[in-house]
Design a protein around this motif. Structure first.
Motif, PDB file in Angstrom:
ATOM      1  N   LEU A   1      -5.843  76.464  18.189  1.00 34.18           N
ATOM      2  CA  LEU A   1      -6.477  76.400  16.873  1.00 34.18           C
ATOM      3  C   LEU A   1      -7.801  75.638  16.940  1.00 34.18           C
ATOM      4  O   LEU A   1      -8.799  76.040  16.319  1.00 34.18           O
ATOM      5  N   LEU A   2      -7.814  74.543  17.685  1.00 31.24           N
ATOM      6  CA  LEU A   2      -9.053  73.762  17.820  1.00 31.24           C
ATOM      7  C   LEU A   2     -10.119  74.553  18.567  1.00 31.24           C
ATOM      8  O   LEU A   2     -11.305  74.469  18.226  1.00 31.24           O
ATOM      9  N   ALA A   3      -9.704  75.323  19.578  1.00 30.31           N
ATOM     10  CA  ALA A   3     -10.673  76.149  20.305  1.00 30.31           C
ATOM     11  C   ALA A   3     -11.312  77.168  19.374  1.00 30.31           C
ATOM     12  O   ALA A   3     -12.529  77.416  19.432  1.00 30.31           O
ATOM     13  N   ALA A   4     -10.497  77.756  18.491  1.00 32.32           N
ATOM     14  CA  ALA A   4     -11.033  78.716  17.515  1.00 32.32           C
ATOM     15  C   ALA A   4     -11.989  78.022  16.550  1.00 32.32           C
ATOM     16  O   ALA A   4     -13.078  78.549  16.246  1.00 32.32           O
ATOM     17  N   ALA A   5     -11.609  76.843  16.075  1.00 32.55           N
ATOM     18  CA  ALA A   5     -12.467  76.103  15.137  1.00 32.55           C
ATOM     19  C   ALA A   5     -13.781  75.699  15.799  1.00 32.55           C
ATOM     20  O   ALA A   5     -14.856  75.803  15.189  1.00 32.55           O
ATOM     21  N   VAL A   6     -13.710  75.243  17.051  1.00 31.92           N
ATOM     22  CA  VAL A   6     -14.925  74.864  17.780  1.00 31.92           C
ATOM     23  C   VAL A   6     -15.836  76.072  17.960  1.00 31.92           C
ATOM     24  O   VAL A   6     -17.063  75.988  17.792  1.00 31.92           O
ATOM     25  N   GLY A   7     -15.259  77.220  18.297  1.00 27.67           N
ATOM     26  CA  GLY A   7     -16.057  78.437  18.459  1.00 27.67           C
ATOM     27  C   GLY A   7     -16.791  78.815  17.184  1.00 27.67           C
ATOM     28  O   GLY A   7     -17.982  79.166  17.217  1.00 27.67           O
ATOM     29  N   HIS A   8     -16.088  78.745  16.054  1.00 24.25           N
ATOM     30  CA  HIS A   8     -16.725  79.056  14.762  1.00 24.25           C
ATOM     31  C   HIS A   8     -17.829  78.049  14.447  1.00 24.25           C
ATOM     32  O   HIS A   8     -18.902  78.425  13.946  1.00 24.25           O
ATOM     33  N   ALA A   9     -17.552  76.766  14.722  1.00 26.56           N
ATOM     34  CA  ALA A   9     -18.554  75.726  14.442  1.00 26.56           C
ATOM     35  C   ALA A   9     -19.796  75.916  15.307  1.00 26.56           C
ATOM     36  O   ALA A   9     -20.924  75.728  14.836  1.00 26.56           O
ATOM     37  N   GLU A  10     -19.614  76.295  16.558  1.00 29.56           N
ATOM     38  CA  GLU A  10     -20.757  76.529  17.447  1.00 29.56           C
ATOM     39  C   GLU A  10     -21.607  77.696  16.955  1.00 29.56           C
ATOM     40  O   GLU A  10     -22.843  77.623  16.956  1.00 29.56           O
ATOM     41  N   ARG A  11     -20.950  78.773  16.527  1.00 26.40           N
ATOM     42  CA  ARG A  11     -21.703  79.932  16.016  1.00 26.40           C
ATOM     43  C   ARG A  11     -22.432  79.575  14.726  1.00 26.40           C
ATOM     44  O   ARG A  11     -23.573  79.995  14.506  1.00 26.40           O
ATOM     45  N   LEU A  12     -21.768  78.804  13.888  1.00 25.43           N
ATOM     46  CA  LEU A  12     -22.381  78.405  12.625  1.00 25.43           C
ATOM     47  C   LEU A  12     -23.586  77.509  12.870  1.00 25.43           C
ATOM     48  O   LEU A  12     -24.643  77.663  12.239  1.00 25.43           O
ATOM     49  N   LEU A  13     -23.455  76.584  13.807  1.00 29.83           N
ATOM     50  CA  LEU A  13     -24.558  75.674  14.115  1.00 29.83           C
ATOM     51  C   LEU A  13     -25.728  76.431  14.740  1.00 29.83           C
ATOM     52  O   LEU A  13     -26.899  76.134  14.456  1.00 29.83           O
ATOM     53  N   TYR A  14     -25.425  77.415  15.570  1.00 31.94           N
ATOM     54  CA  TYR A  14     -26.480  78.207  16.208  1.00 31.94           C
ATOM     55  C   TYR A  14     -27.338  78.911  15.153  1.00 31.94           C
ATOM     56  O   TYR A  14     -28.561  79.006  15.291  1.00 31.94           O
ATOM     57  N   ARG A  15     -26.675  79.381  14.102  1.00 32.91           N
ATOM     58  CA  ARG A  15     -27.412  80.073  13.035  1.00 32.91           C
ATOM     59  C   ARG A  15     -28.122  79.100  12.099  1.00 32.91           C
ATOM     60  O   ARG A  15     -29.164  79.430  11.537  1.00 32.91           O
ATOM     61  N   ALA A  16     -27.532  77.909  11.929  1.00 33.84           N
ATOM     62  CA  ALA A  16     -28.042  76.991  10.906  1.00 33.84           C
ATOM     63  C   ALA A  16     -29.126  76.047  11.414  1.00 33.84           C
ATOM     64  O   ALA A  16     -30.019  75.655  10.658  1.00 33.84           O
ATOM     65  N   ALA A  17     -29.049  75.677  12.684  1.00 37.16           N
ATOM     66  CA  ALA A  17     -29.955  74.639  13.184  1.00 37.16           C
ATOM     67  C   ALA A  17     -31.301  75.230  13.576  1.00 37.16           C
ATOM     68  O   ALA A  17     -31.361  76.126  14.417  1.00 37.16           O
ATOM     69  N   PRO A  18     -32.394  74.749  12.993  1.00 38.18           N
ATOM     70  CA  PRO A  18     -33.722  75.200  13.415  1.00 38.18           C
ATOM     71  C   PRO A  18     -34.035  74.713  14.825  1.00 38.18           C
ATOM     72  O   PRO A  18     -33.688  73.598  15.193  1.00 38.18           O
ATOM     73  N   ARG A  19     -34.655  75.569  15.624  1.00 33.28           N
ATOM     74  CA  ARG A  19     -34.948  75.197  17.012  1.00 33.28           C
ATOM     75  C   ARG A  19     -35.922  74.031  17.111  1.00 33.28           C
ATOM     76  O   ARG A  19     -35.949  73.311  18.099  1.00 33.28           O
ATOM     77  N   SER A  20     -36.735  73.849  16.076  1.00 32.34           N
ATOM     78  CA  SER A  20     -37.747  72.793  16.107  1.00 32.34           C
ATOM     79  C   SER A  20     -37.253  71.476  15.514  1.00 32.34           C
ATOM     80  O   SER A  20     -38.019  70.522  15.390  1.00 32.34           O
ATOM     81  N   ALA A  21     -35.961  71.426  15.129  1.00 34.04           N
ATOM     82  CA  ALA A  21     -35.439  70.219  14.484  1.00 34.04           C
ATOM     83  C   ALA A  21     -35.428  69.048  15.466  1.00 34.04           C
ATOM     84  O   ALA A  21     -35.004  69.206  16.618  1.00 34.04           O
ATOM     85  N   PRO A  22     -35.896  67.875  15.056  1.00 31.88           N
ATOM     86  CA  PRO A  22     -35.882  66.708  15.954  1.00 31.88           C
ATOM     87  C   PRO A  22     -34.444  66.238  16.200  1.00 31.88           C
ATOM     88  O   PRO A  22     -33.548  66.480  15.383  1.00 31.88           O
ATOM     89  N   PRO A  23     -34.208  65.549  17.316  1.00 31.02           N
ATOM     90  CA  PRO A  23     -32.852  65.073  17.642  1.00 31.02           C
ATOM     91  C   PRO A  23     -32.264  64.132  16.594  1.00 31.02           C
ATOM     92  O   PRO A  23     -31.045  63.985  16.504  1.00 31.02           O
ATOM     93  N   SER A  24     -33.129  63.479  15.830  1.00 37.44           N
ATOM     94  CA  SER A  24     -32.641  62.520  14.837  1.00 37.44           C
ATOM     95  C   SER A  24     -32.008  63.199  13.626  1.00 37.44           C
ATOM     96  O   SER A  24     -31.313  62.552  12.844  1.00 37.44           O
ATOM     97  N   VAL A  25     -32.241  64.509  13.464  1.00 34.27           N
ATOM     98  CA  VAL A  25     -31.669  65.240  12.330  1.00 34.27           C
ATOM     99  C   VAL A  25     -30.229  65.612  12.646  1.00 34.27           C
ATOM    100  O   VAL A  25     -29.945  66.225  13.681  1.00 34.27           O
ATOM    101  N   SER A  26     -29.315  65.231  11.759  1.00 34.76           N
ATOM    102  CA  SER A  26     -27.890  65.515  11.952  1.00 34.76           C
ATOM    103  C   SER A  26     -27.403  66.432  10.829  1.00 34.76           C
ATOM    104  O   SER A  26     -27.345  66.027   9.674  1.00 34.76           O
ATOM    105  N   LEU A  27     -27.086  67.654  11.176  1.00 37.66           N
ATOM    106  CA  LEU A  27     -26.589  68.608  10.192  1.00 37.66           C
ATOM    107  C   LEU A  27     -25.083  68.430   9.992  1.00 37.66           C
ATOM    108  O   LEU A  27     -24.363  68.015  10.917  1.00 37.66           O
ATOM    109  N   PRO A  28     -24.570  68.753   8.792  1.00 34.34           N
ATOM    110  CA  PRO A  28     -23.118  68.656   8.557  1.00 34.34           C
ATOM    111  C   PRO A  28     -22.307  69.456   9.566  1.00 34.34           C
ATOM    112  O   PRO A  28     -21.261  69.003  10.024  1.00 34.34           O
ATOM    113  N   THR A  29     -22.811  70.640   9.932  1.00 39.46           N
ATOM    114  CA  THR A  29     -22.089  71.463  10.897  1.00 39.46           C
ATOM    115  C   THR A  29     -22.033  70.797  12.261  1.00 39.46           C
ATOM    116  O   THR A  29     -21.022  70.876  12.972  1.00 39.46           O
TER     117      THR A  29
END
Length: 204
Positions: free
Chosen positions: A126-154
């Motif tokens: 179940l955790l592997a499935a949740a991690v996979g979904h979170a990774e895909r969600l973060l890939y779509r949500a996080a801008p490539r130019s975002a500085p390391p100091s920015v922490s998104l909820p995902t």
């Protein structure tokens, strides 16, 4: 608790009706899933019938997961999967408590190890499935130019999931080590012939 459960069930029925309309279907499904998770958490928090609570809760969490999966990765789906992990963990602990004193210590120890190993395996899946979904969600949500100091909820959710995944992996490794030690303790020693007849080896 009973009144709250009845209210949540009525709301879920309203969502079921609203799904018939194309314009409100997506929101109705999301709302129904949130209500399923709320019902499940209500069961987990119950003190009456606590031994049955994890199984009942997991039914609601599983229903929420099935509702949300067709829409792809979302924080709601990740929350439903995480809730299922809670239910599986709670269910394993409740079953172990119920068996205490009911069987002999050796038998109980073996049963506890097998039960916990099964529960941890389910939690890992179940955790592997949740991690996979979170990774895909973060890939779509996080801008490539975002500085390391920015922490998104995902990103924070993903970090929490990975942390829990690591803890479960450590528990599973410890459990497997315990099982290996128990096998060593119970296995008969291989007999040594030392020049005598081979009857002891054949008996072994």
């Amino acid at each position: 608790a009973a009144a709250a459960e009845a209210t949540l069930r009525e709301a879920a029925q309203i969502c079921e009706t609203a799904k018939a309309s194309p314009s409100s279907k997506a929101e109705a499904i999301a709302s129904q899933a949130r209500l399923c998770v709320a019902l499940g958490r209500l069961h987990l928090s119950a003190t009456v019938g606590a031994s049955e609570a994890p199984a009942k809760a997991d039914e609601h969490f599983k229903a929420a997961t099935l509702l949300l999966q067709p829409s792809g990765a979302s924080l709601a789906l990740i929350d439903a999967l995480s809730a299922r992990v809670d239910a599986v963990e709670r269910g394993g602990a409740s079953a172990a408590d119920a068996d205490k004193g009911a069987v002999e210590d050796d038998v109980a120890g073996d049963a506890d190890i097998l039960r916990e190993e099964k529960a941890l395996g389910e939690m890992m899946a179940l955790l592997a499935a949740a991690v996979g979904h979170a990774e895909r969600l973060l890939y779509r949500a996080a801008p490539r130019s975002a500085p390391p100091s920015v922490s998104l909820p995902t990103a924070r959710t993903l970090a929490q999931l990975r942390s829990r995944q690591a803890r479960v992996e450590l528990r599973l490794a410890e459990l497997q080590e315990r099982r290996a030690l128990r096998l060593q303790e119970t296995a008969p020693r291989f007999p040594r012939v030392q020049g005598r007849d081979e009857a002891a080896v054949l008996d072994f």
